[in-house]
Structures are given as structure tokens and as C-alpha cells.
Write a protein that holds these residues in place. Structure first.
Motif, PDB file in Angstrom:
ATOM      1  N   ARG A  37      29.438  27.952  -2.650  1.00 27.97           N
ATOM      2  CA  ARG A  37      29.213  26.571  -2.113  1.00 27.97           C
ATOM      3  C   ARG A  37      30.776  25.924  -2.157  1.00 27.97           C
ATOM      4  N   LYS A  38      30.855  25.502  -0.874  1.00 22.65           N
ATOM      5  CA  LYS A  38      32.105  24.830  -0.633  1.00 22.65           C
ATOM      6  C   LYS A  38      32.184  23.399  -0.257  1.00 22.65           C
ATOM      7  N   ASP A  39      33.250  22.617  -0.462  1.00 20.95           N
ATOM      8  CA  ASP A  39      33.303  21.364   0.146  1.00 20.95           C
ATOM      9  C   ASP A  39      34.641  20.863   0.149  1.00 20.95           C
ATOM     10  N   GLN A  40      34.847  19.933   1.041  1.00 21.65           N
ATOM     11  CA  GLN A  40      36.344  19.457   1.030  1.00 21.65           C
ATOM     12  C   GLN A  40      36.391  17.844   0.463  1.00 21.65           C
ATOM     13  N   ILE A  41      37.145  17.860  -0.782  1.00 22.57           N
ATOM     14  CA  ILE A  41      37.014  16.466  -1.506  1.00 22.57           C
ATOM     15  C   ILE A  41      38.238  15.771  -1.217  1.00 22.57           C
ATOM     16  N   SER A  42      38.312  14.691  -0.450  1.00 20.60           N
ATOM     17  CA  SER A  42      39.591  13.877  -0.137  1.00 20.60           C
ATOM     18  C   SER A  42      40.323  13.678  -1.558  1.00 20.60           C
ATOM     19  N   GLY A  43      41.438  14.165  -1.433  1.00 20.31           N
ATOM     20  CA  GLY A  43      42.320  13.389  -2.694  1.00 20.31           C
ATOM     21  C   GLY A  43      42.454  14.688  -3.853  1.00 20.31           C
ATOM     22  N   LYS A  44      41.566  15.594  -3.878  1.00 18.89           N
ATOM     23  CA  LYS A  44      41.070  16.425  -5.248  1.00 18.89           C
ATOM     24  C   LYS A  44      42.540  17.544  -5.432  1.00 18.89           C
ATOM     25  N   GLY A  45      43.162  17.724  -4.378  1.00 19.25           N
ATOM     26  CA  GLY A  45      44.471  18.621  -4.670  1.00 19.25           C
ATOM     27  C   GLY A  45      45.339  17.802  -5.491  1.00 19.25           C
ATOM     28  N   LYS A  46      45.702  16.498  -5.027  1.00 18.77           N
ATOM     29  CA  LYS A  46      46.657  15.573  -5.566  1.00 18.77           C
ATOM     30  C   LYS A  46      45.997  15.376  -7.242  1.00 18.77           C
ATOM     31  N   ASP A 209      33.910  16.173 -15.205  1.00 21.75           N
ATOM     32  CA  ASP A 209      34.463  17.457 -14.788  1.00 21.75           C
ATOM     33  C   ASP A 209      33.950  17.919 -13.357  1.00 21.75           C
ATOM     34  N   LYS A 210      34.008  19.364 -13.147  1.00 24.79           N
ATOM     35  CA  LYS A 210      33.420  19.682 -12.119  1.00 24.79           C
ATOM     36  C   LYS A 210      31.962  19.990 -11.925  1.00 24.79           C
ATOM     37  N   ASP A 211      31.360  19.759 -12.953  1.00 24.05           N
ATOM     38  CA  ASP A 211      29.928  19.968 -12.979  1.00 24.05           C
ATOM     39  C   ASP A 211      29.217  18.602 -12.231  1.00 24.05           C
ATOM     40  N   VAL A 212      30.061  17.707 -12.089  1.00 31.85           N
ATOM     41  CA  VAL A 212      29.546  16.446 -11.130  1.00 31.85           C
ATOM     42  C   VAL A 212      29.225  17.086  -9.896  1.00 31.85           C
ATOM     43  N   PHE A 213      30.199  17.914  -9.254  1.00 33.49           N
ATOM     44  CA  PHE A 213      29.915  18.489  -7.945  1.00 33.49           C
ATOM     45  C   PHE A 213      29.022  19.651  -8.040  1.00 33.49           C
ATOM     46  N   ARG A 214      29.036  20.600  -9.122  1.00 33.05           N
ATOM     47  CA  ARG A 214      27.923  21.731  -9.129  1.00 33.05           C
ATOM     48  C   ARG A 214      26.659  21.129  -9.241  1.00 33.05           C
ATOM     49  N   ARG A 215      26.349  20.050 -10.091  1.00 33.03           N
ATOM     50  CA  ARG A 215      25.078  19.517 -10.342  1.00 33.03           C
ATOM     51  C   ARG A 215      24.834  18.197  -9.312  1.00 33.03           C
ATOM     52  N   GLU A 216      25.722  17.846  -8.516  1.00 37.86           N
ATOM     53  CA  GLU A 216      25.778  16.890  -7.577  1.00 37.86           C
ATOM     54  C   GLU A 216      25.339  15.439  -8.441  1.00 37.86           C
ATOM     55  N   LEU A 217      26.175  15.121  -9.132  1.00 33.39           N
ATOM     56  CA  LEU A 217      25.961  14.045 -10.195  1.00 33.39           C
ATOM     57  C   LEU A 217      26.890  12.908  -9.752  1.00 33.39           C
ATOM     58  N   GLY A 218      27.526  12.783  -8.647  1.00 32.14           N
ATOM     59  CA  GLY A 218      28.364  11.590  -8.464  1.00 32.14           C
ATOM     60  C   GLY A 218      29.477  12.151  -7.400  1.00 32.14           C
ATOM     61  N   ASP A 219      30.416  11.026  -7.526  1.00 33.75           N
ATOM     62  CA  ASP A 219      31.706  11.565  -6.784  1.00 33.75           C
ATOM     63  C   ASP A 219      32.658  12.170  -7.448  1.00 33.75           C
ATOM     64  N   LEU A 220      33.097  13.376  -7.163  1.00 32.27           N
ATOM     65  CA  LEU A 220      33.982  14.088  -7.713  1.00 32.27           C
ATOM     66  C   LEU A 220      35.256  13.419  -8.053  1.00 32.27           C
ATOM     67  N   ALA A 221      36.144  12.966  -6.879  1.00 30.89           N
ATOM     68  CA  ALA A 221      37.275  12.630  -6.769  1.00 30.89           C
ATOM     69  C   ALA A 221      37.364  11.019  -7.825  1.00 30.89           C
ATOM     70  N   ASP A 222      36.330  10.371  -7.863  1.00 34.45           N
ATOM     71  CA  ASP A 222      36.216   8.988  -8.737  1.00 34.45           C
ATOM     72  C   ASP A 222      36.230   9.599 -10.145  1.00 34.45           C
ATOM     73  N   VAL A 223      35.510  10.603 -10.713  1.00 34.28           N
ATOM     74  CA  VAL A 223      35.730  11.272 -11.861  1.00 34.28           C
ATOM     75  C   VAL A 223      37.021  11.847 -12.086  1.00 34.28           C
ATOM     76  N   TYR A 224      37.597  12.398 -11.616  1.00 32.58           N
ATOM     77  CA  TYR A 224      38.983  13.269 -11.529  1.00 32.58           C
ATOM     78  C   TYR A 224      39.919  11.941 -11.898  1.00 32.58           C
ATOM     79  N   SER A 225      39.656  10.855 -10.831  1.00 36.76           N
ATOM     80  CA  SER A 225      40.572   9.697 -11.019  1.00 36.76           C
ATOM     81  C   SER A 225      40.779   9.271 -12.266  1.00 36.76           C
ATOM     82  N   GLU A 226      39.467   9.102 -13.034  1.00 36.61           N
ATOM     83  CA  GLU A 226      39.339   8.390 -14.380  1.00 36.61           C
ATOM     84  C   GLU A 226      40.021   9.358 -15.311  1.00 36.61           C
TER      85      GLU A 226
END
Length: 237
Positions: A37-46, A209-226
Motif C-alpha cells: 500500500r502506497k501513498d504520497q504525503i505532502s511534506g513527509k520527506g522534509k 508514528d506510521k501506524d496512523v497511516f497503516r491503520r488510517e487513524l488520522g493525518d500522518l503529516a500532522d502527527v509527524y509535525s508534532e
């Protein structure tokens, strides 16, 4: 001329003018189920670059040898060239994910001792579990190297568990990768970010962490930003 020599799930490796240094490029790709499963998350690389830079600098300041040299742009860093040992080195402080499912324990169980696991790094084989005799039988590494790898992994756990706790985060588990330098030294490689560890908020138990993406729990970029915000408040220059 720079040449891309590796394209992984979330990073690329490029050559540089110095044959002992490589350029890492963090991408915005998020993956789950071993890349199925793949997706592009804006700002994740940074975000991953910023987080891993802070953590690797902290580890180096505390005596952990790493491949990290310096951050060179928002999404790029310079690292020492190593020969990656094809092992995923996992440490678990809390029962979660596959471990909880495998042994029928409730997620969140505090383990009596940290659990240490090795997995053979192979997407084609779905990264199978390896015990140390299998490591030696297949000549993946020698006993002295495995001893050193576990010593470094334990030091990383001892350093990062209290660091994240001071930020209100519980270091549930993490995966490390190691490489050999040209002179045979074992050093920490790859990255350290919420892509390769589990972090839970100590108060709310929210996944950070990435479980937010794996389990569709919310916005990954917001979590990583925090996570980055909390780390930068403690370790930022």
C-alpha cells in the motif's frame, strides 16, 4: 555526475563527488504492508529528514557511531558510504503490532525485558524472522558483529527511551539498520523517524508514528509535525 544507486520505499541514495559519501533524498512516499500500500504525503520527506537529523545528532553526541554527516537541504542529507548488513534489528519495549498479534497479548503490555529480534532484510521474502544461528549459517554477519550490533541497539534504547519520555512520548519499539564502513567498522545507518519506530503519547496513548497511516487513524503529516515540534523544542539548535 551523480547517479542514483538505490530507490527504497521512502528514500533514494545518490553518489557524490566523494566516493566515500552518499546523498540521501527523503521522498514523500508512505508505505504499509511491506510496500503493498502506497501513498504520497505532502511534506513527509522534509519531516523525516528533520526528525532523523535531530535524533542522529543526539546519538552521535552520546557516543553512537552513525553514518550521518550533515543535512544539506530540507529533504537531503550527506552520509558515509557503508555496506548495509541485510538485517532489521528490532527492539520492543511494549507489546504492539505484529508482536501483540503473534503472542495473543493486548497492545500496550509493558514487557518484563526488552524483546530483541532480527529479521532478514528482503522485500521479496517479506523480511522473515532470523535467529542468530541462521545469521551465521547464511554468512550475513559474524558473531562479533552481532554482539556489537546488539550493544549499540541497547545503547540507543537507553538513550532514546528517556529522551522521548521527556517529550511526553513512549518509545514502544523501533527498527535499526547497520552497515560496515570501508575499514570494517559497524555503524548505525538508515534513519530514525516515526517511519521505523512506534511512539505513543504518554497521556492520551495516541499513535504518533506510521501506524496512523497503516491503520488510517488520522493525518500522518500532522502527527509527524508534532513529533518534530517536540524534538526540536528539546534538541533544536
Amino acid at each position: 555526475m551523480a547517479k542514483m544507486i538505490y530507490a527504497g520505499k521512502a528514500k533514494q541514495l545518490w553518489t557524490t563527488d566523494d566516493d566515500q559519501l552518499l546523498r540521501v533524498v527523503y521522498t514523500n512516499q508512505a508505505t504499509a504492508l511491506n510496500g503493498k500500500r502506497k501513498d504520497q504525503i505532502s511534506g513527509k520527506g522534509k519531516l523525516n529528514n528533520e526528525i532523523s537529523t535531530l535524533v542522529f545528532k543526539y546519538l552521535a553526541q552520546n557516543g553512537i557511531p552513525t553514518h550521518f554527516v550533515k543535512k544539506i537541504s530540507a529533504t537531503e542529507e550527506l552520509v558515509k558510504k557503508v555496506s548495509i548488513i541485510p538485517l532489521e534489528v528490532v527492539t520492543r519495549n511494549i507489546g504492539a503490532g505484529h508482536f501483540a498479534a503473534r503472542f495473543g497479548v493486548k497492545e500496550g503490555l509493558r514487557l518484563a525485558v526488552p524483546v530483541e529480534e532480527l529479521y532478514y532484510k528482503s522485500d521479496e521474502l517479506d523480511d522473515p524472522f532470523m535467529n542468530e544461528s541462521q545469521v551465521y549459517a547464511l554468512k550475513v554477519a559474524i558473531p562479533a558483529e552481532i554482539k556489537q550490533i546488539w550493544q549499540l541497539s541497547r545503547q540507543v534504547n537507553q538513550l532514546l527511551t528517556p529522551l522521548f519520555a521527556s517529550l511526553g512520548l513512549q518509545l514502544v519499539d523501533f527498527k535499526l539498520e547497520f552497515g560496515r564502513t570501508a575499514d570494517g567498522q559497524i555503524i548505525l545507518a538508515d534513519e530514525f523517524s516515526p517511519d521505523n519506530c512506534r511512539l505513543w503519547d504518554l497521556k492520551t496513548k495516541q499513535h504518533m508514528d506510521k501506524d496512523v497511516f497503516r491503520r488510517e487513524l488520522g493525518d500522518l503529516a500532522d502527527v509527524y509535525s508534532e513529533v518534530l515540534r517536540r524534538l526540536a523544542s528539546k534538541l533544536g539548535e
